[in-house]
Design a protein around this motif. Structure first.
Motif, PDB file in Angstrom:
ATOM      1  N   LYS A  71       0.826  -1.210   0.000  1.00 17.08           N
ATOM      2  CA  LYS A  71       0.000   0.000   0.000  1.00 17.08           C
ATOM      3  C   LYS A  71       0.862   1.262   0.000  1.00 17.08           C
ATOM      4  N   ASN A  72       0.294   2.326  -0.538  1.00 15.85           N
ATOM      5  CA  ASN A  72       0.913   3.653  -0.489  1.00 15.85           C
ATOM      6  C   ASN A  72       0.701   4.170   0.933  1.00 15.85           C
ATOM      7  N   THR A  73       1.762   4.154   1.713  1.00 17.86           N
ATOM      8  CA  THR A  73       1.629   4.295   3.166  1.00 17.86           C
ATOM      9  C   THR A  73       2.233   5.593   3.688  1.00 17.86           C
ATOM     10  N   LEU A  74       1.473   6.246   4.569  1.00 15.87           N
ATOM     11  CA  LEU A  74       1.952   7.460   5.234  1.00 15.87           C
ATOM     12  C   LEU A  74       1.677   7.375   6.729  1.00 15.87           C
ATOM     13  N   TRP A  75       2.725   7.561   7.494  1.00 14.03           N
ATOM     14  CA  TRP A  75       2.564   7.734   8.947  1.00 14.03           C
ATOM     15  C   TRP A  75       2.978   9.167   9.250  1.00 14.03           C
ATOM     16  N   LYS A  76       1.969   9.996   9.512  1.00 13.91           N
ATOM     17  CA  LYS A  76       2.196  11.429   9.706  1.00 13.91           C
ATOM     18  C   LYS A  76       2.655  11.705  11.126  1.00 13.91           C
ATOM     19  N   VAL A  77       3.750  12.423  11.237  1.00 15.58           N
ATOM     20  CA  VAL A  77       4.314  12.707  12.549  1.00 15.58           C
ATOM     21  C   VAL A  77       4.308  14.213  12.810  1.00 15.58           C
ATOM     22  N   GLY A  78       4.228  14.570  14.065  1.00 12.98           N
ATOM     23  CA  GLY A  78       4.271  15.985  14.441  1.00 12.98           C
ATOM     24  C   GLY A  78       4.273  16.131  15.943  1.00 12.98           C
ATOM     25  N   THR A  79       4.448  17.345  16.390  1.00  7.27           N
ATOM     26  CA  THR A  79       4.420  17.629  17.831  1.00  7.27           C
ATOM     27  C   THR A  79       3.428  18.750  18.116  1.00  7.27           C
ATOM     28  N   ASP A  80       2.970  18.775  19.353  1.00  7.36           N
ATOM     29  CA  ASP A  80       1.959  19.746  19.763  1.00  7.36           C
ATOM     30  C   ASP A  80       2.579  20.777  20.702  1.00  7.36           C
ATOM     31  N   HIS A  81       2.141  22.034  20.584  1.00 10.33           N
ATOM     32  CA  HIS A  81       2.732  23.110  21.390  1.00 10.33           C
ATOM     33  C   HIS A  81       2.316  23.036  22.860  1.00 10.33           C
ATOM     34  N   ALA A  82       1.223  22.338  23.154  1.00 10.53           N
ATOM     35  CA  ALA A  82       0.801  22.077  24.550  1.00 10.53           C
ATOM     36  C   ALA A  82       0.802  23.345  25.389  1.00 10.53           C
ATOM     37  N   GLY A  83      -0.098  24.255  25.064  1.00  9.12           N
ATOM     38  CA  GLY A  83      -0.135  25.597  25.640  1.00  9.12           C
ATOM     39  C   GLY A  83       0.165  25.738  27.116  1.00  9.12           C
ATOM     40  N   ILE A  84      -0.760  25.306  27.961  1.00  2.90           N
ATOM     41  CA  ILE A  84      -0.621  25.493  29.407  1.00  2.90           C
ATOM     42  C   ILE A  84       0.586  24.746  29.946  1.00  2.90           C
ATOM     43  N   GLY A 433       0.650  29.993  22.218  1.00  2.00           N
ATOM     44  CA  GLY A 433      -0.451  29.312  21.552  1.00  2.00           C
ATOM     45  C   GLY A 433      -0.935  30.094  20.339  1.00  2.00           C
ATOM     46  N   HIS A 434      -2.051  29.651  19.794  1.00  2.00           N
ATOM     47  CA  HIS A 434      -2.667  30.325  18.648  1.00  2.00           C
ATOM     48  C   HIS A 434      -3.463  31.525  19.160  1.00  2.00           C
ATOM     49  N   ARG A 435      -2.985  32.705  18.881  1.00  2.00           N
ATOM     50  CA  ARG A 435      -3.697  33.901  19.343  1.00  2.00           C
ATOM     51  C   ARG A 435      -5.038  33.997  18.629  1.00  2.00           C
ATOM     52  N   VAL A 473      -5.266  33.261  23.904  1.00  4.19           N
ATOM     53  CA  VAL A 473      -4.968  32.269  22.868  1.00  4.19           C
ATOM     54  C   VAL A 473      -6.031  31.181  22.914  1.00  4.19           C
ATOM     55  N   LEU A 474      -6.026  30.334  21.895  1.00  6.62           N
ATOM     56  CA  LEU A 474      -7.002  29.243  21.839  1.00  6.62           C
ATOM     57  C   LEU A 474      -6.537  28.055  22.676  1.00  6.62           C
ATOM     58  N   ASP A 475      -7.500  27.363  23.240  1.00  4.20           N
ATOM     59  CA  ASP A 475      -7.222  26.103  23.928  1.00  4.20           C
ATOM     60  C   ASP A 475      -6.444  25.199  22.974  1.00  4.20           C
ATOM     61  N   THR A 476      -5.412  24.541  23.489  1.00  3.76           N
ATOM     62  CA  THR A 476      -4.587  23.648  22.660  1.00  3.76           C
ATOM     63  C   THR A 476      -5.438  22.604  21.947  1.00  3.76           C
ATOM     64  N   TRP A 477      -6.503  22.152  22.617  1.00  2.47           N
ATOM     65  CA  TRP A 477      -7.353  21.118  22.014  1.00  2.47           C
ATOM     66  C   TRP A 477      -8.085  21.634  20.771  1.00  2.47           C
ATOM     67  N   PHE A 478      -8.190  22.951  20.627  1.00  8.27           N
ATOM     68  CA  PHE A 478      -8.849  23.503  19.438  1.00  8.27           C
ATOM     69  C   PHE A 478      -8.019  23.193  18.198  1.00  8.27           C
ATOM     70  N   SER A 479      -6.727  23.527  18.248  1.00  2.00           N
ATOM     71  CA  SER A 479      -5.865  23.232  17.098  1.00  2.00           C
ATOM     72  C   SER A 479      -5.683  21.725  16.940  1.00  2.00           C
ATOM     73  N   SER A 480      -5.657  20.993  18.068  1.00  2.00           N
ATOM     74  CA  SER A 480      -5.523  19.528  18.008  1.00  2.00           C
ATOM     75  C   SER A 480      -6.734  18.891  17.332  1.00  2.00           C
ATOM     76  N   ALA A 481      -7.893  19.507  17.499  1.00  2.00           N
ATOM     77  CA  ALA A 481      -9.122  18.971  16.906  1.00  2.00           C
ATOM     78  C   ALA A 481      -9.094  19.016  15.378  1.00  2.00           C
ATOM     79  N   LEU A 482      -8.188  19.828  14.823  1.00  2.00           N
ATOM     80  CA  LEU A 482      -8.075  19.958  13.364  1.00  2.00           C
ATOM     81  C   LEU A 482      -6.933  19.104  12.816  1.00  2.00           C
TER      82      LEU A 482
END
Length: 951
Positions: A71-84, A433-435, A473-482
């Motif tokens: 299969k054409n496979t992608l494992w997307k990696v990233g890190t979260d800014h974790a506001g508080i 965070g995301h202002r 700023v926005l709750d970290t979970w807001f950007s995480s939800a996207l």
């Protein structure tokens, strides 16, 4: 191959080879099926823990398996800014320790700059850990939740929701952290049970009475006497006979003489305290809900710094300023901190005879997970997202099977939260965070836009109008939800988004079903639509893992000192380094001795290097459907031995084919033994693949372990040693072909679970077998071939193994050295046993050190033998001349005495009525099984003594 298997010698080099070869990148071949997993982005607050290693192992098994399936496979990696979390850690570790300043003293610009420096170091540490574990993520497309592209995505979604009138600003009750000076979500609040005090306070009736009252006052029980400054009512249960006649009357709040009503509400617990509850709507969530129902005013008594106001802030339930009560606060309470005002109020109620009594009381206290301070419900201006309107489609997606939960039991948890969902507070009073993309003018008019220039153009505002941006700023979970779609390039129509959305599966823990998984489903389905305007799901399946705990079942935490860094198990760590790691950031110094003692007990010599493969195999083997999973160091050690076993078996194979020509190796004239191992291999491929498809990684790991250790290494390789010495030329050629072929296939089968050792060994095989593929990870996953399953060979070898095992047990019971040759006789063998003796005689002879094998025509005139049965065939081993009669009789007599005593002890226990009534059923059953085993052992020993007497 080196004699010793040392993971450190191979793992880093192999991972570097994979990464440089771009094997982790998707091929984007339109003719291939797509497979994508989005890694839950680790927070940049520090390093990864065992929970991360556990979940990432599961994800990598799935990714490697699907990649090998073509299969054409992608494992997307990233890190979260974790506001508080990040802001709290940097303020504590950088601002306070390094600069000796608070973040406000340091200033927003410099403070945020320090966080970016922290992020860089943390990212290096996290990416190193992911690499060392062997995760085949696509590093070339790595994302960070505060990247410029992510900022655009977050702004676009916020503005869209705001313009759809789904986002609003309101003064509401929220969890307030006085230390961090921000509102926090429920996720960051831990309710700890503590022994505190309950104060019983007198609230006197006011002179104007509607009826004749028997009492002069009502007694209210409270754990927070300081909040009486904000009381707006006394509530009782409408069916509480003690207070029915007082409903509608009024009382005076002690010390401040505020007249408040007595109301009735079914939410009041009759049994709690006195049954009378003071209603302080601006400082308690249940009180707030009651106030909304009864149209009570809300009175805030604290500043955002945790001090008593000079003047009370009074508003109605719609947020408008109210003059229902005087906002006067006695001077003696003004500007006092929360803890001090409590002491002062207790002094005053005692002094004025308002205190009835004080009792000790066990109650739940909300504590901030980030700052360890007590959370105070307080009225603040926050931004909210209306979730009711966007939750319905998300509920339906799970109900109609577009999204599946594995295990399915977690659907109930999802539905419970989604069907009782409240508006989501999405703002935080942070600098990191995301202002929030909102601008105000001097009249507090609100404008939403990407930046000031965009706002002026959009709303037609001239440069003369002064604008300033929202500070929150926005709750970290807001950007995480996207994350499921924004990490794939949205709002651009990228190749990743086209190929891989919806993603195939999300691997996460049950503890964030509400806070992340549900919100991702809601937000994705509201924002993303397909060509037919049908909402897209973010993923098709959600695999929920259990939570990793320590060996005794306790939660791993820094305060307990029981955290184990996965890297320390992979690379090893000394005791001193481990202790420093566990104690360097302790907030409470009194924990040092406790953690030192625990570490000495668990790891007196530190932790040995076990390698990534052993750690991964342990994670897979522990991946059951349980909600909580206890880590097991003994299993980690066991799976390191397993890797050693595979390494040594491979060395044996290479040593025995190194001087053999390729043509000879590829000869496929197979013996029954060869056919048997191929049959077992293909049955293993079938059952292993089925287990993976059902996401039973524990079963898959056990299947793999059983075949490699028990079937291939313990049996087939041992048979091979006999073939290579005593077999014919054709048998030897077939055996060498089978050895190398089975090894190559089982390496590919095992690769998703143990990628490093399999790559290392496979690279040596590929040259021997002239395989074109450059790496095992991009070669084909083995397919089950029913044509290669020979049921006859399985039957014959199973029975041969039984014969060998029985003879070995007889040898063991007689304590005979393998050098002493013995004879074996078979009486009335079945056709199957006859065939085995004829066909596999040399394997039986050399496996158990036999002098001869005989088939007896009758059971007459046979010597004294130990007898065992198999398939109605009697196996007999003559014992004359093999044992010392006196010594054996004496030893068995001693054993018999011990067994008889054990039997009596267990029998007494099983006759004891108290034991039978109180002991768990499992314990009783265990004792019954033990008694049965002891009786069987006693019988065998008595029979053996009878044999000895016959000599």
């Amino acid at each position: 191959m080196n004699k010793q298997y040392n993971p450190k010698d191979i793992e880093k080099e192999i991972y570097s080879f994979w990464e440089k070869s771009n094997f982790f990148k998707p091929t984007n071949n339109k003719n291939k099926k797509n497979f994508c997993i989005i890694m839950p982005p680790p927070n940049i607050t520090g390093s990864l823990h065992m929970g991360h290693a556990f979940q990432q192992t599961i994800m990598d098994i799935l990714v490697r398996y699907n990649r090998m399936k073509g299969k054409n496979t992608l494992w997307k990696v990233g890190t979260d800014h974790a506001g508080i979390a990040t802001q709290a850690i940097v303020e504590r570790n950088i601002c306070i320790k390094k600069f000796k300043k608070t973040r406000r003293e340091l200033g927003r610009k410099k403070f945020v700059n320090e966080i970016w420096k922290w992020k860089k170091k943390s990212h290096e540490r996290i990416s190193y850990q992911i690499r060392r574990l062997g995760c085949s993520v696509d590093w070339s497309s790595e994302r960070f939740s505060l990247d410029q592209d992510m900022k655009i995505a977050v702004k676009k979604v916020f503005i869209y929701l705001y313009e759809k009138k789904l986002i609003y600003k309101k003064k509401c009750l929220s969890n307030w952290d006085f230390n961090l000076k921000t509102v926090v979500s429920d996720l960051e609040v831990n309710n700890r049970v503590q022994i505190g005090k309950m104060w019983y306070i007198k609230y006197f009736f006011v002179p104007e009475r509607k009826c004749s009252l028997k009492k002069k006052y009502l007694v209210v029980a409270t754990t927070r006497p300081e909040t009486l400054l904000g009381d707006t009512a006394i509530a009782v249960h409408p069916e509480d006979e003690r207070y029915k006649e007082y409903i509608g009357e009024k009382v005076s709040v002690p010390l401040i003489n505020r007249t408040i009503p007595i109301i009735s509400d079914k939410r009041i617990d009759i049994k709690k305290g006195t049954g009378c509850v003071k209603i302080t709507p601006a400082h308690d969530f249940q009180d707030y809900d009651i106030a909304i129902s009864h149209n009570l005013p809300l009175i805030n008594i604290f500043t955002l710094e945790g001090k008593v106001l000079n003047l009370l802030e009074i508003q109605d339930i719609k947020g408008k300023l109210s003059n229902t009560y005087s906002n006067y606060i006695p001077k003696k309470f003004r500007n006092l901190e929360k803890s001090l005002v409590r002491k002062k109020i207790i002094q005053e109620i005692k002094k004025n005879n308002f205190l009835k009594c004080v009792k000790e009381y066990e109650h739940s206290v909300p504590i901030s997970e980030r700052s360890n301070s007590i959370i105070e419900p307080i009225l603040t201006n926050q931004w909210y997202l209306k979730t009711k309107k966007i939750s319905k489609v998300a509920i339906e997606a799970v109900k109609n099977g577009k999204i599946q939960f594995l295990p399915s039991k977690y659907k109930k948890l999802y539905f419970y939260w989604m069907e009782n969902i409240k508006d989501w507070c999405i703002s935080r009073q942070l600098w990191w965070g995301h202002r929030i993309p909102i601008w105000y003018d001097k009249k507090n008019n609100i404008y939403a836009g990407y930046d000031e220039k965009n706002v002026r153009k959009k709303y037609g505002l001239s440069e003369k109008i002064f604008l300033f941006q929202e500070k929150d700023v926005l709750d970290t979970w807001f950007s995480s939800a996207l994350w499921s779609f924004s990490s794939l390039g949205w709002p651009k129509l990228s190749k990743e988004l086209i190929y891989f959305h919806p993603t195939n599966i999300l691997v996460s823990g049950f503890d964030i079903i509400f806070f992340w998984i549900a919100r991702m489903i809601m937000m994705t389905m509201f924002i993303l639509k397909d060509k037919n305007n049908v909402p897209q799901v973010p993923f098709k399946k959600v695999y929920i893992t259990g939570l990793i705990r320590d060996e005794s079942g306790k939660k791993m935490s820094k305060s307990k000192g029981n955290i184990i860094d996965p890297i320390d198990m992979i690379d090893g760590i000394s005791f001193d380094e481990l202790l420093i790691k566990r104690t360097k950031n302790l907030i409470k110094s009194n924990l040092f001795k406790k953690i030192t003692k625990l570490t000495k007990k668990e790891f007196p010599l530190g932790i040995k290097s076990f390698g990534a493969d052993a750690l991964r195999f342990t994670c897979a083997a522990l991946a059951s459907l349980n909600r909580e999973i206890n880590w097991d160091m003994s299993r980690l050690k066991g799976y390191k031995h397993f890797c050693n076993k595979l390494w040594n078996a491979s060395r044996f194979i290479f040593l025995n084919i190194k001087n053999t020509q390729n043509d000879s190796i590829k000869n496929n004239v197979l013996s029954e033994i060869d056919k048997w191992i191929f049959s077992e291999l293909h049955n293993t491929i079938k059952s292993f693949t089925q287990a993976l498809k059902k996401y039973r990684f524990d079963i898959a790991a056990n299947i793999l372990y059983n075949f490699i250790w028990n079937q291939f290494c313990d049996w087939y390789i041992e048979f091979s040693k006999i073939t290579l010495i005593h077999g014919s030329k054709k048998e030897k050629e077939g055996n060498r072909y089978t050895l190398i072929t089975v090894l190559e296939i089982l390496l590919r089968l095992s690769h998703p679970v143990i990628p490093f050792i399999t790559e290392c060994i496979w690279k040596k095989i590929k040259n021997i077998l002239e395989i074109d593929s450059t790496s095992i990870m991009v070669s084909n996953f083995p397919k089950f071939n029913f044509k290669l399953v020979d049921h006859d060979s399985i039957l014959y070898v199973i029975n041969m193994k039984k014969i060998i095992s029985i003879i070995r047990k007889i040898r063991l019971s007689m304590k005979l050295s393998n050098k002493i040759l013995i004879s074996v006789m078979f009486y009335k063998p079945s056709d199957v046993i006859k065939y085995i003796i004829e066909k596999y005689e040399k394997y039986i002879l050399f496996s158990v050190g036999l002098r001869s094998i005989k088939i007896l025509p009758s059971n007459k005139n046979i010597p004294v033998c130990i007898k065992k049965n198999i398939d109605k065939t009697e196996i007999m081993v003559p014992i004359l001349g093999l044992i010392n009669k006196k010594k054996e009789f004496l030893e068995t007599s001693v054993k018999l005495k011990k067994i008889v005593l054990k039997i009596k002890k267990v029998q007494l226990q099983l006759k004891n009525n108290n034991f039978l009534l109180n002991a768990p059923k499992v314990v009783i059953k265990k004792n019954e099984e033990m008694l049965s085993f002891l009786k069987m052992e006693k019988r065998d020993l008595l029979n053996y003594q009878k044999l000895i007497k016959k000599i």
